[in-house]
Design a protein around this motif. Structure first.
Motif, PDB file in Angstrom:
ATOM      1  N   MET A 237      39.383  25.117  39.077  1.00 40.54           N
ATOM      2  CA  MET A 237      38.546  26.235  38.615  1.00 40.54           C
ATOM      3  C   MET A 237      37.335  26.402  39.505  1.00 40.54           C
TER       4      MET A 237
ATOM      5  N   ARG B 249      37.116  25.530  42.692  1.00 38.46           N
ATOM      6  CA  ARG B 249      37.592  26.111  43.961  1.00 38.46           C
ATOM      7  C   ARG B 249      37.813  27.607  43.806  1.00 38.46           C
ATOM      8  N   HIS B 250      38.399  27.954  42.664  1.00 39.87           N
ATOM      9  CA  HIS B 250      38.668  29.354  42.353  1.00 39.87           C
ATOM     10  C   HIS B 250      37.364  30.153  42.368  1.00 39.87           C
TER      11      HIS B 250
ATOM     12  N   LYS C 266      36.033  30.607  45.904  1.00 38.36           N
ATOM     13  CA  LYS C 266      36.795  31.631  46.629  1.00 38.36           C
ATOM     14  C   LYS C 266      36.339  33.015  46.225  1.00 38.36           C
ATOM     15  N   LEU C 267      36.211  33.186  44.905  1.00 38.63           N
ATOM     16  CA  LEU C 267      35.820  34.487  44.371  1.00 38.63           C
ATOM     17  C   LEU C 267      34.458  34.893  44.930  1.00 38.63           C
TER      18      LEU C 267
ATOM     19  N   ASN D  35      34.599  35.591  48.742  1.00 40.19           N
ATOM     20  CA  ASN D  35      35.245  36.850  49.095  1.00 40.19           C
ATOM     21  C   ASN D  35      34.389  38.072  48.772  1.00 40.19           C
ATOM     22  N   LYS D  36      33.336  37.873  47.970  1.00 38.83           N
ATOM     23  CA  LYS D  36      32.469  39.018  47.683  1.00 38.83           C
ATOM     24  C   LYS D  36      31.064  38.762  48.169  1.00 38.83           C
TER      25      LYS D  36
ATOM     26  N   GLN E 150      32.578  31.112  33.439  1.00 36.76           N
ATOM     27  CA  GLN E 150      32.903  31.547  34.799  1.00 36.76           C
ATOM     28  C   GLN E 150      31.707  32.286  35.405  1.00 36.76           C
TER      29      GLN E 150
ATOM     30  N   GLU F 182      38.381  42.930  34.995  1.00 34.79           N
ATOM     31  CA  GLU F 182      38.737  41.555  35.375  1.00 34.79           C
ATOM     32  C   GLU F 182      38.642  40.637  34.164  1.00 34.79           C
TER      33      GLU F 182
ATOM     34  N   LEU G 259      41.548  41.214  31.965  1.00 31.08           N
ATOM     35  CA  LEU G 259      42.738  40.634  32.576  1.00 31.08           C
ATOM     36  C   LEU G 259      42.771  39.126  32.371  1.00 31.08           C
ATOM     37  N   ARG G 260      41.645  38.478  32.636  1.00 28.76           N
ATOM     38  CA  ARG G 260      41.610  37.020  32.499  1.00 28.76           C
ATOM     39  C   ARG G 260      41.885  36.604  31.058  1.00 28.76           C
TER      40      ARG G 260
ATOM     41  N   ILE H  71      35.277  32.556  29.928  1.00 33.91           N
ATOM     42  CA  ILE H  71      34.784  33.733  30.650  1.00 33.91           C
ATOM     43  C   ILE H  71      33.284  33.621  30.878  1.00 33.91           C
TER      44      ILE H  71
END
Ligand SMILES: Nc1ncnc2c1ncn2[C@@H]1O[C@H](COP(=O)(O)OP(=O)(O)OP(=O)(O)O)[C@@H](O)[C@H]1O
Ligand SMILES: [Mg+2]
Lengths: 256, 393
Positions: free
Chosen positions: B1, B3-4, B7-8, B11-12, B319, B302, B305-306, B316
């Protein structure tokens, strides 16, 4: 597997009330492959959302595997969504800031730490996501971002994401709607394959030929169920009531 | 999580740079504010070192009169001591406690040299202000005829010149010099603190030198009166003193009042600064809240979706809190590079521990702020049905 009893769904905004679904009674058995048809705006996506536990009905009862989920708390609902249900959305809903592989991994991320599911850590998560992408024929696009994919490829990523957690139910809202027939057939083949592997599948479609390939067809009109017919995937019978199908008056069906 | 998350965020990164700048700015404001508060607070926590209750300062001014000033001063002191209302008194230089006057001297010992607050006082100074001695003794009348000039230093001065050595009995300055300064200074005692400018003053190195009664300077007299003595006596005292020396004037200040005035000199600007900064901070917090609110609302799809894929409402919010913590950490690293320059370059002459504490305090508040700013909108967004959230996209 899924049982809907006396379902009603009303969308309320400050000014208008829309009756999206009314008096829906539907039982879906394990292993079935069901298609739902009906004109645009008749409540197909709404019905899928209720079955996928993404929304609560205004009245009536939803049962999954014999469990009444209406009283479920957030945590239990999340668990069911994560483990039992794979959702393929009408408009993909991929996260554009994450690569294809990362998108597919998401359902597995929410599995960590819950006692009942397999504790999928890093490498094995990756492994499962790769397998799912191979199944939909996208193993050569794993590092791509959704923005770099075609519509069909996006849809296949969405399917990979829906099946990566090996759910028992797959809910597909117009999985072939945005695709040409060749690509549509390909997607359909994937779903049929999953069905023979034991998944229960509910699919919304506008395409009669796609619907014909399923076991059972539900017709919706203006929020009400107007047809429920068992199909034999044999063209001689056409799309007509065969046996248990109790066809109610079907205004949208040109044959009647 | 995790790492996720990274990345998120990675990428932004472009969308996040504005947020990082905003967090960085609030950190800098907080850092400045915290430095000021921590500095004053740590000063405040140091004991004052003396007691000033019932102590008045009688400031003698000989004006144009230059005849036998020292003798007149001595006689006036005798007169003052004769009043039954007076418990004790002490003559000292102009830099009496809480006054605006300061005197500094460079004090040398071997090759060490340090700037010290310099006071000239008589033998009863420690007694009147109830200054406890850490070691040695205060100077006595007998010291005035010795070979050396008796001095007392405070703990801070000892640290600067002696480290762990015992300073009592040690000489200061390398060689005798000047007229009456021909006598070298000898330390007879050490006191703890002497924060002459009040509670908020930094505890500075200080040296006290024995006053020569025959001098005509240093005409401030600390008078300790008995409890219950009032303004009637003050008038009587002024009248008696002015009657003894024509042309002289007298000012009387009560140390309790001077102390309060001194504190206000520190407190008033500090309070104004705190108020200004608080408004600034509220603005920054609101701005941060607004930016986050918008960016989280924009990500409702998003979130839906999650949740559809099995995220709980809690995961959430965590996150988003996690994302904000990562961003805040980036901003803090930037801020730290700047904040570290203050102790390194010694910009404001504050102890570096002040900056360290200020950095920690500011960082904690920043984390708290972003947590709140991320938690509320993400909770709200997570509470709506996934289908509705997805529908909005
Ligand atoms: N979030 C919402 N708020 C208000 N009304 C809604 C909402 N979602 C759907 N509706 C209304 O409910 C009805 C059914 O919508 P739904 O999306 O289920 O249709 P559909 O059968 O999936 O249509 P399509 O084939 O175009 O996807 C429509 O009239 C629509 O306007
Ligand atoms: Mg739809």
């Amino acid at each position: 597997m899924i049982k809907l009893t006396n379902i009603e769904k009303v969308y309320r905004t400050s000014s208008i009330e829309t009756l999206a679904l009314t008096n829906i009674n539907l039982t879906i058995n394990a292993g079935e492959f069901i298609s739902i048809m009906g004109p645009s705006g008749c409540g197909k996506s709404t019905l899928m959302n209720l079955m996928g536990l993404l929304d609560a009905p205004s009245a009536g009862q939803v049962e999954i595997d014999g469990r009444i989920v209406m009283q479920y708390r957030d945590k239990e609902l999340a668990l069911l969504r994560n483990q039992q249900i794979g959702f393929i959305f009408q408009s993909f809903h991929l996260i554009n800031d994450l690569s294809v592989l990362d998108n597919v991994e998401i359902p597995l991320l929410y599995r960590k730490g819950d006692a009942t599911g397999p504790r999928s850590v890093g490498a094995s998560r990756r492994q499962l996501a790769q397998e799912a992408l191979e199944k939909v024929g996208l193993s050569n696009r794993m590092k791509h971002f959704p923005g770099q994919l075609s519509g069909g490829q996006k849809q296949r990523v969405a399917i990979a994401r829906a099946i990566v957690g090996r759910p028992s139910i797959i809910l597909a809202d117009e999985p072939t709607g945005n695709l040409d027939s060749a690509m549509g057939n390909e997607i359909m083949a994937i779903l049929q394959q999953l069905n023979t592997e034991g998944s229960t599948i509910v699919m919304v479609t506008h395409d009669e030929t796609m619907a014909k390939k399923t076991h059972r067809l539900i017709r919706l009109f203006d929020g009400a169920m107007v047809g429920d017919s068992k199909l034999i995937s044999d063209l001689r019978f056409g799309i007509s009531d065969v046996s248990a199908g109790n066809v109610i008056s079907e205004p949208s069906n040109p044959k009647s | 999580m995790i790492r996720h998350l990274f990345k998120l965020i990675w990428n932004k990164k472009r969308a996040h740079s504005l947020l990082i700048i905003e967090i960085w700015a609030s950190f800098m404001v907080l850092f400045g504010l915290a430095s000021l508060l921590v500095h004053n607070l740590s000063n405040y926590r140091e004991p004052l070192g003396f007691s000033y209750e019932y102590v008045w300062v009688v400031d003698l001014n000989n004006n144009q009169d230059t005849v036998a000033v020292a003798e007149k001063t001595q006689r006036i002191i005798q007169r003052i001591n004769a009043f039954p209302e007076v418990a004790s008194s002490s003559r000292m230089s102009d830099n009496s406690p809480f006054s605006a006057n300061t005197m500094n001297n460079n004090v040398e010992r071997g090759n060490r040299k340090t700037m010290m607050d310099f006071y000239v006082t008589d033998e009863k100074f420690a007694d009147v202000l109830e200054i406890p001695l850490a070691s040695g003794r205060w100077y006595t009348p007998a010291d005035s005829i010795g070979k050396y000039r008796a001095v007392v230093i405070n703990q801070k001065a000892k640290e600067k010149l002696f480290d762990d050595e015992d300073p009592v009995g040690q000489l200061l300055g390398d060689k005798p010099k000047g007229n009456d300064g021909s006598r070298q200074q000898k330390i007879v005692g050490v006191i703890d603190n002497f924060k002459a400018k009040g509670e908020f003053m930094t505890n500075m190195p200080a040296i006290f030198q024995q006053l020569d009664a025959k001098e005509s300077y240093h005409k401030k007299i600390l008078v300790k009166v008995k409890p219950g003595t009032d303004a009637v006596f003050e008038a009587k005292l002024v009248k008696a003193v002015t009657a003894m020396a024509t042309g002289w004037s007298v000012d009387v200040d009560h140390l309790t009042e001077s102390c309060e005035n001194r504190h206000n000199l520190t407190l008033v600007p500090a309070i104004i600064f705190v108020i200004v900064c608080s408004f600034l901070l509220i603005n920054v917090a609101l701005g941060l809240f607004g930016v986050l609110n918008v960016s989280i609302t924009r990500r409702r799809g998003e979130i839906g979706l999650r949740r559809a894929l099995g995220a709980t409402e809690r995961s959430i919010s965590w996150q988003f809190v996690g994302e904000m913590w990562v961003l805040a950490t980036f901003a803090l690293v930037l801020g730290l590079v700047l904040a570290c320059q203050f102790p390194l370059l010694n910009v404001f002459d504050l102890a570096s521990s002040v900056y360290v504490i200020a950095i920690i305090v500011a960082a904690l508040i920043v984390y708290l702020l972003v947590t709140i700013c991320a938690l509320f909108p993400s909770r709200q967004a997570a509470a709506i049905q996934p289908a509705v959230a997805l529908h909005e996209e």
